[in-house]
Scaffold this motif. Structure first.
Motif, PDB file in Angstrom:
ATOM      1  N   LYS A 148       0.829  -1.204   0.000  1.00 24.92           N
ATOM      2  CA  LYS A 148       0.000   0.000   0.000  1.00 24.92           C
ATOM      3  C   LYS A 148       0.868   1.261   0.000  1.00 24.92           C
ATOM      4  O   LYS A 148       0.646   2.191  -0.778  1.00 24.92           O
ATOM      5  N   ASP A 149       1.871   1.273   0.876  1.00 23.10           N
ATOM      6  CA  ASP A 149       2.750   2.440   0.940  1.00 23.10           C
ATOM      7  C   ASP A 149       3.596   2.567  -0.319  1.00 23.10           C
ATOM      8  O   ASP A 149       3.841   3.677  -0.809  1.00 23.10           O
ATOM      9  N   LEU A 150       4.028   1.436  -0.849  1.00 24.19           N
ATOM     10  CA  LEU A 150       4.880   1.460  -2.026  1.00 24.19           C
ATOM     11  C   LEU A 150       4.133   1.964  -3.254  1.00 24.19           C
ATOM     12  O   LEU A 150       4.711   2.625  -4.122  1.00 24.19           O
ATOM     13  N   SER A 151       2.831   1.670  -3.333  1.00 28.00           N
ATOM     14  CA  SER A 151       2.043   2.094  -4.491  1.00 28.00           C
ATOM     15  C   SER A 151       1.938   3.609  -4.594  1.00 28.00           C
ATOM     16  O   SER A 151       1.714   4.149  -5.681  1.00 28.00           O
ATOM     17  N   SER A 152       2.103   4.288  -3.462  1.00 29.67           N
ATOM     18  CA  SER A 152       2.015   5.756  -3.485  1.00 29.67           C
ATOM     19  C   SER A 152       3.380   6.418  -3.343  1.00 29.67           C
ATOM     20  O   SER A 152       3.464   7.639  -3.202  1.00 29.67           O
ATOM     21  N   ALA A 153       4.450   5.626  -3.391  1.00 27.17           N
ATOM     22  CA  ALA A 153       5.798   6.168  -3.162  1.00 27.17           C
ATOM     23  C   ALA A 153       6.195   7.192  -4.210  1.00 27.17           C
ATOM     24  O   ALA A 153       6.855   8.193  -3.908  1.00 27.17           O
ATOM     25  N   THR A 154       5.794   6.977  -5.472  1.00 29.14           N
ATOM     26  CA  THR A 154       6.205   7.898  -6.535  1.00 29.14           C
ATOM     27  C   THR A 154       5.520   9.254  -6.430  1.00 29.14           C
ATOM     28  O   THR A 154       6.047  10.260  -6.895  1.00 29.14           O
TER      29      THR A 154
ATOM     30  N   ARG B  34      16.243   4.194  -3.986  1.00 28.13           N
ATOM     31  CA  ARG B  34      16.052   4.079  -2.549  1.00 28.13           C
ATOM     32  C   ARG B  34      14.665   4.618  -2.175  1.00 28.13           C
ATOM     33  O   ARG B  34      14.083   5.418  -2.900  1.00 28.13           O
ATOM     34  N   TRP B  35      14.149   4.141  -1.027  1.00 25.23           N
ATOM     35  CA  TRP B  35      12.803   4.528  -0.592  1.00 25.23           C
ATOM     36  C   TRP B  35      12.830   4.909   0.875  1.00 25.23           C
ATOM     37  O   TRP B  35      13.200   4.111   1.725  1.00 25.23           O
ATOM     38  N   ASN B  36      12.416   6.134   1.147  1.00 32.03           N
ATOM     39  CA  ASN B  36      12.277   6.606   2.520  1.00 32.03           C
ATOM     40  C   ASN B  36      10.812   6.445   2.918  1.00 32.03           C
ATOM     41  O   ASN B  36       9.991   7.338   2.703  1.00 32.03           O
ATOM     42  N   ARG B  37      10.483   5.296   3.479  1.00 33.06           N
ATOM     43  CA  ARG B  37       9.087   4.980   3.782  1.00 33.06           C
ATOM     44  C   ARG B  37       8.581   5.810   4.961  1.00 33.06           C
ATOM     45  O   ARG B  37       9.228   5.849   6.022  1.00 33.06           O
ATOM     46  N   PRO B  38       7.444   6.470   4.806  1.00 32.71           N
ATOM     47  CA  PRO B  38       6.892   7.277   5.898  1.00 32.71           C
ATOM     48  C   PRO B  38       6.716   6.450   7.169  1.00 32.71           C
ATOM     49  O   PRO B  38       6.217   5.325   7.126  1.00 32.71           O
ATOM     50  N   GLN B  39       7.185   6.999   8.284  1.00 32.84           N
ATOM     51  CA  GLN B  39       7.088   6.408   9.617  1.00 32.84           C
ATOM     52  C   GLN B  39       8.003   5.206   9.820  1.00 32.84           C
ATOM     53  O   GLN B  39       8.057   4.660  10.915  1.00 32.84           O
ATOM     54  N   PHE B  40       8.730   4.794   8.787  1.00 35.60           N
ATOM     55  CA  PHE B  40       9.642   3.666   8.926  1.00 35.60           C
ATOM     56  C   PHE B  40      11.081   4.035   8.595  1.00 35.60           C
ATOM     57  O   PHE B  40      12.007   3.362   9.012  1.00 35.60           O
ATOM     58  N   GLY B  41      11.270   5.076   7.815  1.00 29.96           N
ATOM     59  CA  GLY B  41      12.614   5.439   7.390  1.00 29.96           C
ATOM     60  C   GLY B  41      13.023   4.713   6.122  1.00 29.96           C
ATOM     61  O   GLY B  41      12.202   4.123   5.424  1.00 29.96           O
ATOM     62  N   GLU B  42      14.313   4.719   5.847  1.00 29.69           N
ATOM     63  CA  GLU B  42      14.815   4.112   4.616  1.00 29.69           C
ATOM     64  C   GLU B  42      14.716   2.590   4.700  1.00 29.69           C
ATOM     65  O   GLU B  42      15.191   1.966   5.641  1.00 29.69           O
TER      66      GLU B  42
END
Length: 527
Positions: free
Chosen positions: A292-298, A326-334
């Motif tokens: 879910k988070d990855l689908s909105s990463a862009t 690289r992905w800085n995931r909200p509330q989780f970090g990189e």
């Protein structure tokens, strides 16, 4: 029918002895059903003749009371406990009214002496409710007890569906459920989670050791094939399990823990068992929301690039940069790229991420003061969709990057399928003036035929070829052979994972033209 105890077997034979005296024949049997499904095994009178026994073996007990021959009768002994009698009268006549009345008097005996069969809960909510009730029951006890939850999946369900069809697959699941029922301790709960998954909730007071013993018994059920429609169907279980309250203090927490354990068991291969743990649960929880988070990463501006320099060993100068997503995931970090890229490939999001990385890398590179090469990784999983050349052409037009500066890299860690389509797509890319590289060469599905047919410019050697240089004679010889082969085929070589001066000296001394690794710098942001 499998009998759990000798006492139960003796009780059933006692009932059949009474039946025999009432109807005047030993050719009688007792059937105990589970929910609305009859078991395929029944208990016959110990003195029943072989012809009657063989006849029963030919009868199908799948959904309803079967249609029997005129001399064989079914008598419902207990509707609530699903207990039935099958009787073959001596002269083929029907049961008399007196016989039926006398048989019915056995109802109380059967219902009070035979323990009720395990009920299969038909869905996940019912199973959750059963666990909740058990937890509530325990909460009122002065001495809190524990119990186990076992979630298991039939590993071969997809193949069974494909080979035999859904109807037979459902019969296989019914047969498995009946086998499981016959080994469960009294007061256990068996639930059908759907998709070939079942859950067992053991009675209060079941220890970890006893839960593991039950799991071993479950695994032993797979030793014998299920025979249906003349097919011998083998199967195995992947199993995840946990204990209340150690692995969860609520039904939801227990289900989450055992589901996480089952997922880990399935990833290990067929027939594996995994005990739940906090690590597995947190990893599973992370993975569940990852997509879910990855689908909105862009669109959330959470993606960014780090850059790894590529060195010309002859001049010791930077000649290119590899863009690493690289992905800085909200509330989780990189998040580790290994985790999120695998998830994206599995869930069909990798094309979206690759397109973002391609456009961003080309946009950044178009502004560099030096016309260095820019290398972008593209997953082979979507190249076969035949969209990559069009996308690359549009990105080059949008960013103004010269085509010869772009190198598209496909990792060998992922299968190239369909092979002929990917070869055609790479040829179209080369037609745009773009360079093509095979990344992680030697780590996955290496193919000499691919080296002959693919329009390749460069092989990027996996770090496994580099890390043992000067430490292993075979590693040295392998590297020399690869460098010689690439030279003869007209490929450039880039050695990845260079971390020591000795490795660099070997590569330079044997004609390796390019290298990258921590010796030259770690992946970094570019201003």
């Amino acid at each position: 029918m499998s009998i759990n105890t000798q006492k139960e077997a003796a009780l059933i034979q006692s009932i059949l002895n009474i039946v025999s005296r009432i109807v005047g024949t030993h050719n009688c049997a007792l059937v105990r059903a589970s929910c609305d499904t009859f078991p395929t095994h029944i208990v016959t009178h110990k003195d029943a003749n072989s012809a009657f026994t063989r006849q029963l073996q030919t009868i199908s007990f799948e959904q309803d009371i079967p249609q029997l021959s005129t001399d064989v009768h079914v008598h419902t002994l207990s509707e609530t406990h699903s207990i039935y009698l099958i009787i073959r009268t001596a002269d083929g006549s029907a049961l008399t009214r007196d016989m039926s009345s006398s048989l019915q008097e056995l109802q109380v005996i059967a219902e009070t002496t035979l323990p009720p069969r395990q009920v299969i809960l038909s869905n996940r909510p019912d199973s959750l409710l059963a666990i909740t009730k058990q937890i509530e029951l325990i909460s009122y006890q002065k001495r809190k007890s524990h119990f186990g939850t076992i979630l298991f999946a039939v590993d071969q369900l997809r193949q069974i569906n494909q080979h035999y069809g859904w109807d037979l697959a459902d019969k296989v699941l019914n047969a498995i459920a009946r086998r499981v029922q016959n080994i469960l301790p009294e007061n256990s709960v068996l639930g059908n989670f759907g998709g070939g998954q079942f859950i067992v909730v053991t009675p209060p007071g079941t220890s970890s050791t006893n839960t593991q013993s039950l799991i071993n018994a479950l695994q032993s059920l797979t030793a014998e094939c299920i025979v249906l429609n003349d097919h011998n169907i083998g199967f195995t279980f992947s199993i995840g399990w946990g204990l209340y309250p150690h692995d969860g203090s609520s039904a939801d927490e227990l289900i989450l823990a055992t589901t996480a354990a089952l997922t880990n068991a399935q990833q290990s291969g067929r027939g594996h068992i995994t005990r739940s743990s906090l690590h597995y649960t947190e990893h599973y929880r992370l993975a569940q929301t990852l997509e879910k988070d990855l689908s909105s990463a862009t669109t959330d501006e959470a993606l960014f690039l780090r850059w790894m320099p590529i060195i010309d060993l002859a001049t010791q100068k930077i000649i290119g940069q590899e863009a690493l997503l690289r992905w800085n995931r909200p509330q989780f970090g990189e998040i580790s790229p290994t985790i999120f890229i695998q998830s994206a490939e599995k869930n069909g999001l990798i094309e979206q991420l690759d397109q973002w990385a391609l456009h961003e890398a080309c946009s950044v590179a178009s502004k560099w003061a030096h016309p260095h090469r820019v290398c972008v990784n593209i997953s082979p999983t979507w190249v076969g969709n035949e969209r990559l050349p069009h996308i690359v052409e549009k990105v080059l037009n949008d960013t103004g990057l010269a085509p010869e500066r772009l190198q598209i890299e496909l990792s060998e860690r992922i299968p190239f399928t369909p092979d002929h389509v990917i070869c055609r797509e790479l040829t179209r890319l080369r037609g745009l003036g773009v360079r093509i590289a095979i990344d992680d060469f030697g780590s996955g599905t290496s193919s000499l035929e691919r080296l002959r047919t693919y329009p390749i410019d460069q092989l990027k050697l996996d770090r496994v070829f580099v890390e043992r240089l000067y430490e292993d004679d075979r590693a040295n010889a392998t590297m020399r052979c690869i460098l010689k082969m690439a030279q003869m085929l007209g490929f450039s070589i880039c050695a990845k994972g260079v971390e020591t001066e000795k490795q660099l000296s070997f590569l330079d001394g044997h004609g390796c033209p390019e290298a990258q690794g921590f010796l030259f710098g770690q992946p970094a942001l570019l201003s």
